[in-house]
Each structure stands twice: as structure tokens, then as C-alpha cells.
Design a protein around this motif. Structure first.
Motif, short mmCIF file in Angstrom:
data_model
loop_
_atom_site.label_atom_id
_atom_site.label_comp_id
_atom_site.label_asym_id
_atom_site.label_seq_id
_atom_site.Cartn_x
_atom_site.Cartn_y
_atom_site.Cartn_z
N THR A 246 3.07 -5.33 7.34
CA THR A 246 3.83 -6.18 6.42
C THR A 246 3.45 -5.94 4.96
O THR A 246 4.29 -6.08 4.08
CB THR A 246 3.64 -7.67 6.74
N HIS A 247 2.18 -5.60 4.68
CA HIS A 247 1.77 -5.45 3.29
C HIS A 247 0.53 -4.56 3.19
O HIS A 247 -0.11 -4.23 4.19
CB HIS A 247 1.48 -6.82 2.67
N MET A 248 0.20 -4.19 1.96
CA MET A 248 -1.01 -3.44 1.68
C MET A 248 -1.80 -4.20 0.62
O MET A 248 -1.26 -5.02 -0.12
CB MET A 248 -0.68 -2.03 1.18
N ASP A 249 -3.12 -3.92 0.55
CA ASP A 249 -3.95 -4.65 -0.40
C ASP A 249 -5.11 -3.78 -0.85
O ASP A 249 -5.45 -2.78 -0.21
CB ASP A 249 -4.48 -5.94 0.23
N ALA A 250 -5.74 -4.19 -1.95
CA ALA A 250 -6.94 -3.52 -2.46
C ALA A 250 -7.73 -4.53 -3.28
O ALA A 250 -7.16 -5.46 -3.86
CB ALA A 250 -6.57 -2.31 -3.32
N ARG A 268 0.73 -6.41 -1.87
CA ARG A 268 2.19 -6.31 -2.02
C ARG A 268 2.82 -5.94 -0.69
O ARG A 268 2.24 -5.18 0.10
CB ARG A 268 2.58 -5.26 -3.06
N SER A 269 4.00 -6.50 -0.44
CA SER A 269 4.72 -6.17 0.79
C SER A 269 5.18 -4.72 0.75
O SER A 269 5.39 -4.13 -0.32
CB SER A 269 5.92 -7.10 0.96
N ILE A 270 5.38 -4.11 1.93
CA ILE A 270 5.75 -2.69 2.03
C ILE A 270 7.14 -2.51 2.64
O ILE A 270 7.53 -1.39 2.94
CB ILE A 270 4.72 -1.90 2.85
N PHE A 311 13.99 -7.75 -1.08
CA PHE A 311 12.99 -8.79 -0.90
C PHE A 311 11.60 -8.16 -1.01
O PHE A 311 11.35 -7.09 -0.46
CB PHE A 311 13.11 -9.49 0.45
N TYR A 312 10.71 -8.86 -1.70
CA TYR A 312 9.30 -8.45 -1.72
C TYR A 312 8.44 -9.64 -2.11
O TYR A 312 8.92 -10.62 -2.68
CB TYR A 312 9.07 -7.28 -2.68
#
Length: 784
Positions: A246-250, A268-270, A311-312
Motif C-alpha cells: 500500500t505504501h513506502m516509507d523512510a 507515501r502511497s504507491i 488518489f494518494y
């Protein structure tokens, strides 16, 4: 499926009962000697700072106990925490001193494992602490979602099957006080609540209060969810990044100097890059039976073409930490969350175009200075600013015929400052004082423009401000391992009503013997800002609630009184926690709740909640199992609804059972959990009736029927591994499956009138919102 579950549970049980057990008899033995004895008995190694064992002694006697049982017993006596690095190696760390201004206690507080690692019951406190960094694997979760983690606790429910839709003991989500680093949050979910808006990888601690809330918490009548991000100065550069379906992060934790550090995170959503099966399933669940999924059809067979589909969601945080010396700490935190939707479609047969734009953002900043004068006296000065903005524009048009537009705006600007002073009068007594000021500016706008019938145009707007002054005090008396007493009082002034409100708080815990503890609490709470249902955007089907201030009439101040009592039993790895409670809420209206029967447009009422919560947990080495049960009887009573007779509340889940298992083996973790609950009430429609003003739906008794029972099985597993030889770089792979046997649960049932293609009349349509189907999710992470 039953056979598979039986085999899994049998294999778990067969393995864990084969773990080595010993008998111990420690009677005031030094901690260093205990470590040596355990290393010899179990062939393990403990890594710790030599200062940690100075003047520390252990008393524990038991037969046939495992190493894990012994370590838990030591944690309950000494302010340390064990962390299992491998089958043989354990690290031991001293727990940090508790935030004095959060608990108003100058003593260190030991926390004990409540259901699994990372979820702890705070001693001498009614709160439950969740540490995402230490959190063990949970059913259906491969990542420690901040809000979904607490939903495994008895009394915490989500009838809407979302992360942010947290109902605590019958209270609605808007009745919960949600804080992030002291910032009040008015929107805590991504993708319409399916994912929490808080990054778990920079979250240090989550405090959940279902009852016994401290006097410092105010202006909400249900639970408190107090979230704190990482507050430690990193000694070296740390970071991590990852993604799921659903999303990536750092995130990065960077030391600037010996006394200063900065922490940055982003997610943020992917879906605009890769529309995974997970996101498709979530979209199907979220948008079903809304304007987006239905395409604004007039007839069932209308052909709809999507013209725009955007959509995001995203969020990011920045935190600066300054610790010039041991007695001072300054932190500045910033959080920003955003959800954006832009969707358009066209019915070519009629050349009818429609578009919906929705923007939701919540951002805030907080500043906090903590100063310790001496071991007995400390204070904290803090301030925050929080801003929530929601904007929706929906348009519908046919070329050269009409062009209609519906708009909605809702916003809150909340500014606050506070001062806390804490004083340990004697070894067993402490006093806390505080003052808080907050100013909440709430605005909303509803407008409609009809190009064909200008006389139907309307525009309604309201802007109001509530200045809240509050003073509070807590007195606490503690006799170690015997009993604890807290008496609090909070006095609040709401300028929007020009009234003072008094809120007494009381909590008592006492040990009856070495295995039993008795607890009781009582509190009164008030709330001046809440969400109300608006029917203008009902056709859109999403976010049809707005925040509004109490006016003393159509939107009264909410008032809650709660009484709680219970017992805790601990022995030989068994933990049984039982609580009964009574809650009375006044000031409810049909504006704040909304009912399917539109004839009951406005009515004032109250709710009475009677409940019983039970938690049974057993830990054997690396295997944990817990069973939680909640009985809640939530009745509404409104003056002109249901003939003034009591009826079940909108989210009245009478019975709920959760049975979970977790098992750790080397670097593998697996968790299995089954959830069952009774269906929520709904108002049944019986037909359509013609009236002089047009046809209307005829309804039966309000909330007189119930949906079928809800049940679901979730499973998850993770594997952790080292990427580099020096173990500096670490990785994690995870797989989760929600609703393993694809149960089609009904979450809600409503009705609408629909044009009939047979005789140009109207037919009654039943709308069932179905739960999330079988949904897999994958996660991959790298941290250093």
C-alpha cells in the motif's frame, strides 16, 4: 480449515512444552549472581552495562519455570528490560525514567508484559503502553500499525473495520483524545481510515487510557491515545526504509552534536505507481456503494466511463531534540498528513459528467521544555498548534442543460500552551499541578448551486471559537507492591458556553496477596467539540461528518461519568485481568449520531453502557496465547425516537471474542488470530409509501434488527536477517493474510429508493456494506 488450525495449535503446543524447565530459589540474591546462574543453567549469555547490576537484588522462588518466566519475574522487580537477540544471546537495558509530566510520579514505574512483547500494563496506572519497536508480531499485521495494534485489547472495537475507527467502551472515535507529541489530532487515518496516519518506525510509545485518565487530559469523554515519537539522542546515524503493498516509507535519525539530534520520516502511497491486489481490495471495501463505485447511476444498466482517477496519501515528520545537560530537554516536533482524491466519470448516453474532489490535511507543531530541579521537583512547559482542513467539491452536469455544484469545507485551528509542576513531597507521596490554555477556532461551510432552480441554492457557514482554560491537580500515594491511590481534580472553562465544568478523577489499586490485585476508578469528563452528521454530501458516501463546537442547544456539551472495578491474577505464567464498568453519556443528539430513519431528524438523548472485559493470557517460553472477551450493553434513549424507549446504540457490539497465538523461533515469527463478534444493530425498512410531499421509505423500529455475526481469521509471519557481517544492516520480510477464509461479513445495512426500469416507478434497494475480503500483504524493510 478446522483441521489445519488444530494441527497448528498442536504443533505449537508440542514444541513449547518441550522447553527446558528448572526450579529456582532466589532469596535476595544479587542480580549479577542471578545472571551467572542463568547462563550456566540455560547455556545463554547476557550483555549489559556493569553499572546496571550494582545494588540490585532478586527474590523469586518457583518450581518448573522456563527462562522466559524467570526473566519476566526479574523485570517486575527491577527496572530493566530483556531483549532476545538470538536463541542464546540476550541484551539487558535499564528502562528510561518515566516522563514525570505524563504520569505525575517522580518514582520510576516498572511495566509488565500485558498480552505480548511491546504491549505492557503500566504498574500503578490504568494505562496500557504499546512500544512499536518492541512489539511482537500480531495477527494480520506485518508492521506495527499504531492504531490497529490497540484493537486487540478488550473493550477496544472497530465496527467499521478500520484503523482510525476506534470505539472505546461504547464511545465513538471523535470522543477519543488523540495526541501526537502533544499535538491534538482531528484526523488520524489514511485512505478513509484503513491505515493509521502515524509512522510506527519513529514512534516510541503509545499510551492508551480506557479509564482512570489523569487530570491533565481533558475535552474528550471516551479514551485517550497519547502517542510519543522517539525521544532519544542517537549516538550514530540510524535509518530505515521499506515498502508494502500500500505504501513506502523512510526515516533517518541523525546526531548533530553530542546534545542535539534530528529525526525525519516520510511515507507515501504507491497505488499510482503500482496498483497492488492489496490496494484493490482496500479500494473495493472503501468505495463500495458510494458515488464513486456507483457512478451516479440513475438506472442499474447505465454505462459509466471513468474520466479521472487520482488518489494518494502521504505524511512526514520532523523532530529536533536538544539535551544540553541531564536536567534539561527541549524538543520540537512537526507532523503533516494529507489525503487527496480527484475522481470523474461520464454517462455517455446522457452526456452526463460528474467529478468529486476531496482534500484532507492535518498538520501541527509542538514545543516542549522539561527541566528537573532536583530528584523531587520538576516542571514542563509546552505549546502546540494543530490545523485540520477538509475540502470537498462535487459537480454534476449535462452539456447545455444544467450544472450543479455541492461544496463542503471544515477546518479547525487549535493553539494551546500548558505548564506542569511535579513535586515528591515524601517518599510515598507526590503532588502534580498544571494549567492549560487552548483556543479552538472551528469553521464549516455547506453550499449548493443549482443552475436550473436557483431558488434551491443555499449556503450555510459558521465560524466560532472556544477558549478553554483548565487547572488541575493530582495527589498520589504509593506503597511499593502493596497499594496505589490517585485523586485528581480538573476544572475547565469553555468560553463558547461561558461555563465552568468540574471533573473529579479517582483511582485505587491494591494487592490482596502475592497473586491477586484489586482495582477501581471513577471519573467525570466533558467535551465541547465533536463531529456531527451532515446530510448534504450523503450521495458522495464518504466523510459525511464535520467537526462543530457545542452551542448548548442543538449541539450540547457531552458529559460522561464512568465507574470501573476489577481484579488481576498472576501466577506461573498465567495472567487473568477482569474489569467491569458503567458509563453514562449525556448530550447526545441525532446530529452527532445520525440514524437511518430520516423522520427522526433531530432529537436529544443519552446512552448507558454496561460492560465486562476479560483477558486470559499464558506464556510458555516463546509461545504466547491470549483470549479476550468483551461484553458491552450500549443503550440509547432519545425523547422522540422509538417512542422514548431505550434501544441498542449504533455500534452496540454485545459480545466480542479474540483468540490469538504468537510463536517465535530463531528469526521467524508467526501469529494467528480469530475474531468473532455479534452484528451491530440497524433500522429495517419495510417499503415505500407515497405522501403529498413525495414518496418516503417506511422504517421499522430504530435499530430494532441486527446484522449477522462477524468472524474473521488473520495470519502473519515475519523473518528477520542480517544484511552485513557486522550486523549493522538488518532486513525483514513479512507476509500477512487478512480474512484467511474470505468470510463475507456485513458491516452495515442501509436503504435507498431507485428508479425502476419496468414501470418508471421506484423500488426499495437494500445496501449491504461488505467487509474486506481475503487480502494478502507483503513487506520488505532494511534498517541500519
Amino acid at each position: 480449515m478446522k483441521l489445519v488450525l488444530t494441527i497448528i495449535v498442536f504443533l505449537f503446543s508440542f514444541h513449547v512444552v518441550s522447553q527446558e524447565k528448572v526450579s529456582v530459589n532466589y532469596n535476595d540474591i544479587s542480580l549479577s549472581d542471578v545472571f551467572i546462574d542463568l547462563e550456566n543453567r540455560f547455556n545463554v549469555k547476557f550483555s549489559f552495562n556493569s553499572d546496571l547490576v550494582i545494588n540490585q537484588f532478586v527474590t523469586f522462588q518457583s518450581e518448573d519455570v522456563t527462562l522466559e518466566d524467570i526473566l519476566i519475574a526479574i523485570e517486575t522487580q527491577i527496572n530493566i528490560k530483556f531483549r532476545k537477540e538470538s536463541d542464546r544471546y540476550y541484551t539487558v537495558k535499564r528502562l528510561p525514567k518515566t516522563d514525570l509530566t505524563s504520569t505525575q510520579l517522580l518514582q520510576e514505574i516498572v511495566i509488565n508484559e500485558y498480552i505480548t512483547s511491546g504491549i505492557n500494563k503500566v504498574s500503578d496506572d490504568a494505562s496500557i503502553s504499546v512500544s512499536p519497536k518492541e512489539l511482537g508480531i500480531l495477527p494480520g499485521l506485518t508492521e506495527p500499525d499504531v492504531l490497529q495494534s490497540i484493537q486487540l485489547l478488550p473493550g477496544v472495537q472497530s465496527p467499521t473495520e478500520t484503523a482510525s475507527g476506534v470505539y472505546i467502551r461504547g464511545g465513538t472515535p471523535d470522543q477519543n483524545l488523540v495526541l501526537w507529541d502533544g499535538i491534538k489530532m482531528y484526523h488520524s487515518g489514511h485512505f478513509f481510515g484503513t491505515i493509521s496516519a502515524f509512522n510506527p518506525y519513529i514512534t516510541e510509545d503509545i499510551r492508551l487510557y480506557k479509564n482512570g485518565t489523569r487530570a491533565k487530559y481533558g475535552n474528550r469523554i471516551s479514551g485517550v491515545i497519547d502517542i510519543s515519537s522517539d525521544n532519544k539522542l542517537p549516538q550514530k546515524l540510524q535509518g530505515g526504509l521499506g515498502f508494502n503493498m500500500t505504501h513506502m516509507d523512510a526515516f533517518v535519525k541523525a546526531p548533530i552534536s553530542e546534545s542535539t539530534a534530528i529525526i525525519v520520516s516520510a511515507r507515501r502511497s504507491i497505488n499510482d505507481i503500482y496498483n497492488s491486489e492489496t490496494f484493490k481490495n482496500l479500494s473495493k471495501r472503501v468505495f463500495q456503494d458510494t458515488k464513486i463505485s456507483e457512478g451516479n447511476k440513475v438506472f442499474e444498466d447505465d454505462q459509466v466511463t471513468t474520466t479521472k482517477d487520482l488518489f494518494y496519501f502521504t505524511d512526514f515528520t520532523v523532530k529536533a531534540i536538544v539535551k544540553p545537560n541531564e536536567n534539561n530537554e527541549i524538543t520540537v516536533s512537526t507532523l503533516f498528513t494529507k489525503n487527496k482524491l480527484d475522481y470523474g466519470f461520464l454517462i455517455e448516453e446522457y452526456d452526463e459528467a460528474s467529478q468529486d474532489k476531496l482534500d484532507i490535511s492535518n498538520h501541527g507543531t509542538s514545543l516542549k521544555w522539561k527541566h528537573i530541579y532536583n530528584p523531587k521537583l520538576s516542571h514542563a512547559v509546552s505549546g502546540y498548534f494543530s490545523s485540520f482542513d477538509l475540502g470537498y467539491v462535487g459537480s454534476n452536469s449535462i452539456t447545455d442543460e444544467f450544472n450543479d455544484e455541492l461544496a463542503k469545507e471544515n477546518g479547525i485551528d487549535d493553539l494551546g500552551v500548558s505548564y506542569d509542576l511535579n513535586w515528591a513531597v515524601k517518599e510515598k507521596s507526590s503532588i502534580g499541578f498544571g494549567y492549560q490554555f487552548s483556543s479552538s477556532r472551528v469553521k464549516y461551510l455547506l453550499s449548493f448551486e443549482d443552475s436550473e432552480s436557483p431558488e434551491d441554492n443555499f449556503s450555510e457557514t459558521n465560524i466560532d471559537t472556544n477558549n478553554n482554560h483548565a487547572i488541575y491537580a493530582d495527589y498520589q500515594y504509593k506503597v511499593k507492591d502493596k497499594w496505589f491511590f490517585n485523586l485528581g481534580l480538573r476544572s475547565s472553562y469553555f468560553s463558547v458556553l461561558d461555563r465552568f465544568f468540574i471533573e473529579p478523577r479517582f483511582q485505587l489499586e491494591t494487592k490482596l496477596n502475592s497473586n491477586f490485585k484489586f482495582k477501581a476508578s471513577a471519573e467525570r469528563l466533558h467535551q465541547a467539540v465533536s463531529q456531527v452528521v451532515e446530510f448534504n454530501t450523503k450521495d458522495f458516501g464518504l466523510e459525511n461528518q464535520i467537526w462543530a463546537l457545542s452551542d448548548g442547544n442543538l449541539i450540547p456539551v457531552l458529559k460522561s461519568t464512568q465507574l470501573t472495578t476489577g481484579f488481576v491474577f498472576n501466577k506461573d505464567g498465567w495472567n487473568i485481568d477482569i474489569e467491569g464498568f458503567y458509563k453514562n453519556i449525556k448530550g447526545l443528539t441525532s446530529f452527532t449520531l445520525g440514524f437511518n430513519n430520516e423522520d427522526d431528524f433531530f432529537s436529544k438523548g443519552k446512552s448507558t453502557v454496561l460492560g465486562l472485559e476479560l483477558l486470559v493470557k499464558k506464556r510458555i517460553e516463546n509461545y504466547r496465547t491470549w483470549l479476550s472477551y468483551a461484553l458491552i450493553d450500549n443503550d440509547f434513549k432519545f425523547s422522540n425516537i422509538n417512542n422514548g424507549e431505550a434501544f441498542p446504540g449504533n455500534a452496540d457490539i454485545t459480545h466480542q471474542v479474540t483468540w490469538s497465538h504468537t510463536y517465535e523461533w530463531q528469526n521467524f515469527n508467526v501469529s494467528l488470530g480469530w475474531n468473532w463478534r455479534t452484528g451491530i444493530p440497524y433500522t429495517m425498512a419495510t417499503g415505500i409509501m407515497d405522501t403529498p410531499d413525495g414518496s418516503v421509505i417506511v422504517f421499522d423500529d430504530t435499530n430494532g434488527a441486527r446484522l449477522p455475526d462477524y468472524h474473521r481469521l488473520d495470519i502473519s509471519t515475519t523473518y528477520k536477517f542480517n544484511i552485513s557481517n557486522n550486523e549493522r544492516w538488518k532486513g525483514k520480510l513479512g507476509l500477512s493474510i487478512l480474512n484467511l477464509y474470505n468470510q463475507k461479513n456485513i458491516l452495515s445495512r442501509t436503504y435507498e429508493k431507485r428508479q425502476s426500469t419496468m414501470d418508471n416507478g421506484e423500488v426499495l434497494r437494500e445496501i449491504n456494506k461488505i467487509s474486506l475480503g481475503i487480502t494478502p500483504n507483503l513487506v520488505f524493510r532494511v534498517e541500519f
